[in-house]
Design a protein around this motif. Structure first.
Motif, PDB file in Angstrom:
ATOM      1  N   ASP A 152      38.427   1.080  41.391  1.00 17.25           N
ATOM      2  CA  ASP A 152      39.263   1.929  40.531  1.00 17.25           C
ATOM      3  C   ASP A 152      39.001   3.396  40.848  1.00 17.25           C
ATOM      4  OD1 ASP A 152      40.361  -0.247  39.219  1.00 17.25           O
ATOM      5  OD2 ASP A 152      38.961  -0.152  37.527  1.00 17.25           O
ATOM      6  N   GLU A 155      40.257   4.287  44.429  1.00 19.01           N
ATOM      7  CA  GLU A 155      41.709   4.394  44.530  1.00 19.01           C
ATOM      8  C   GLU A 155      42.201   5.731  43.989  1.00 19.01           C
ATOM      9  OE1 GLU A 155      45.598   1.538  43.878  1.00 19.01           O
ATOM     10  OE2 GLU A 155      43.825   1.201  42.645  1.00 19.01           O
ATOM     11  N   ARG A 172      46.015  -2.774  47.515  1.00 21.50           N
ATOM     12  CA  ARG A 172      44.735  -3.192  46.945  1.00 21.50           C
ATOM     13  C   ARG A 172      44.841  -4.581  46.334  1.00 21.50           C
ATOM     14  NH1 ARG A 172      41.864  -0.890  41.400  1.00 21.50           N
ATOM     15  NH2 ARG A 172      40.248  -2.519  41.297  1.00 21.50           N
ATOM     16  N   SER A 210      48.292  -9.264  41.271  1.00 22.62           N
ATOM     17  CA  SER A 210      47.319  -8.205  41.550  1.00 22.62           C
ATOM     18  C   SER A 210      47.986  -6.937  42.064  1.00 22.62           C
ATOM     19  CB  SER A 210      46.279  -8.705  42.564  1.00 22.62           C
ATOM     20  OG  SER A 210      45.159  -7.844  42.586  1.00 22.62           O
ATOM     21  N   HIS A 211      47.160  -5.903  42.272  1.00 25.78           N
ATOM     22  CA  HIS A 211      47.666  -4.560  42.557  1.00 25.78           C
ATOM     23  C   HIS A 211      48.596  -4.507  43.761  1.00 25.78           C
ATOM     24  CE1 HIS A 211      43.940  -3.924  40.232  1.00 25.78           C
ATOM     25  NE2 HIS A 211      44.539  -2.864  39.747  1.00 25.78           N
ATOM     26  N   LEU A 214      52.451  -4.765  43.193  1.00 27.84           N
ATOM     27  CA  LEU A 214      53.207  -3.780  42.418  1.00 27.84           C
ATOM     28  C   LEU A 214      54.511  -3.388  43.104  1.00 27.84           C
ATOM     29  CD1 LEU A 214      50.278  -1.521  41.159  1.00 27.84           C
ATOM     30  CD2 LEU A 214      51.855  -2.805  39.700  1.00 27.84           C
ATOM     31  N   ALA A 234      47.083  -4.030  35.139  1.00 25.90           N
ATOM     32  CA  ALA A 234      48.079  -3.137  35.738  1.00 25.90           C
ATOM     33  C   ALA A 234      49.380  -3.882  36.027  1.00 25.90           C
ATOM     34  CB  ALA A 234      47.533  -2.511  37.016  1.00 25.90           C
TER      35      ALA A 234
END
Length: 265
Positions: A152, A155, A172, A210-211, A214, A234
């Protein structure tokens, strides 16, 4: 394994992240058999095309299919979040040459242009964290952190340092991060796949946990977005804010729940 026979005219494209979304390593089998039954139903009743959109390399994808006991192959694979492959009738995956060559050319150009910036980011991260810098063939810059919390921080640090080069992006997944090109990621790859079947974004379904999902979970690329119950916060926030569907069930059971929600089957 071979793919299902393609419909004469496709009406929808279904894009699934693999690890964490469909594949649960603690389950036996890792992907529910009912998922494949539903995919066959959607092919018959909705003329749906389906595929895997993952950060895995292509050899790792094939290993995942075998481990998860896929009874038939997906109609497409997006590997390493950007490389597109389509199977021939015998089940051999062939590269979507025009897209893949353009992707690699632009990424090489970007990394050459961004070498000093990446060196600066590497130095900063290694000075302030215990993260490991990773360089491999095809992926010349990446990171592995010790914890999600450390990633975190990393990033956010990268976001500040890389602001001068908006085309330099990253993907990520938990403690893993891969640098890449803003124009070549899961979302743009999904749009390219859909265009191959003459399908527009509103008829595209995408699900991820997961990221690195997105970019795919965006109305630019998919009009039907969802996430399983085990998704990171997220992703849940993004899906809910976009009017998408947050499944209660985890992994492939959540994918089944989301498909039934959107396709009413």
């Amino acid at each position: 394994m071979k793919p299902l026979q393609l419909p004469a005219t496709a009406s929808a494209v279904l894009s699934f992240d693999f690890d964490g979304t469909l594949h649960d390593p603690s389950a036996q089998p890792p992907v529910w058999a009912d998922f494949f039954v539903l995919i066959q139903q959607l092919r018959t009743e909705k003329n749906a095309i389906w595929g895997i959109n993952t950060g895995r390399s292509m050899p790792q994808v094939i290993d995942g299919f075998i481990e998860s006991r896929f009874p038939f192959l997906p109609d497409f694979v997006v590997a390493r979040e950007r490389e597109i492959y389509f199977p021939n009738p015998l089940g051999r995956y062939l590269p979507h040459t025009e897209w893949n060559k353009k992707c690699e050319k632009e990424i090489r150009r970007l990394f050459k242009k961004s070498r000093k910036l990446l060196d600066s980011i590497r130095k900063d991260i290694e000075e302030h964290t215990g993260a490991q810098w990773v360089e491999t063939s095809g992926d010349p810059a990446g990171l592995i952190s010790r914890t999600d919390e450390e990633m975190d921080w990393i990033e956010q640090r990268i976001r500040n340092l890389a602001a001068e080069n908006p085309k330099l992006s990253w993907q990520r997944n938990s403690i893993y991060l891969r640098f890449g090109h803003l124009d070549f990621q899961k979302g743009s790859s999904l749009t390219e796949v859909a265009s191959n079947f003459k399908i527009a974004a509103p008829q595209c379904f995408a699900i991820g946990d997961s990221h690195n999902d997105l970019a795919m979970l965006d109305s630019t690329h998919a009009g039907m977005i969802a996430c399983p119950g085990n998704s990171v916060e997220a992703i849940k926030t993004k899906v809910l804010a976009s009017g998408g569907f947050l499944a209660k069930a985890d992994h492939s059971a959540g994918a089944i729940e989301a498909l039934r929600h959107y396709f009413h089957v």
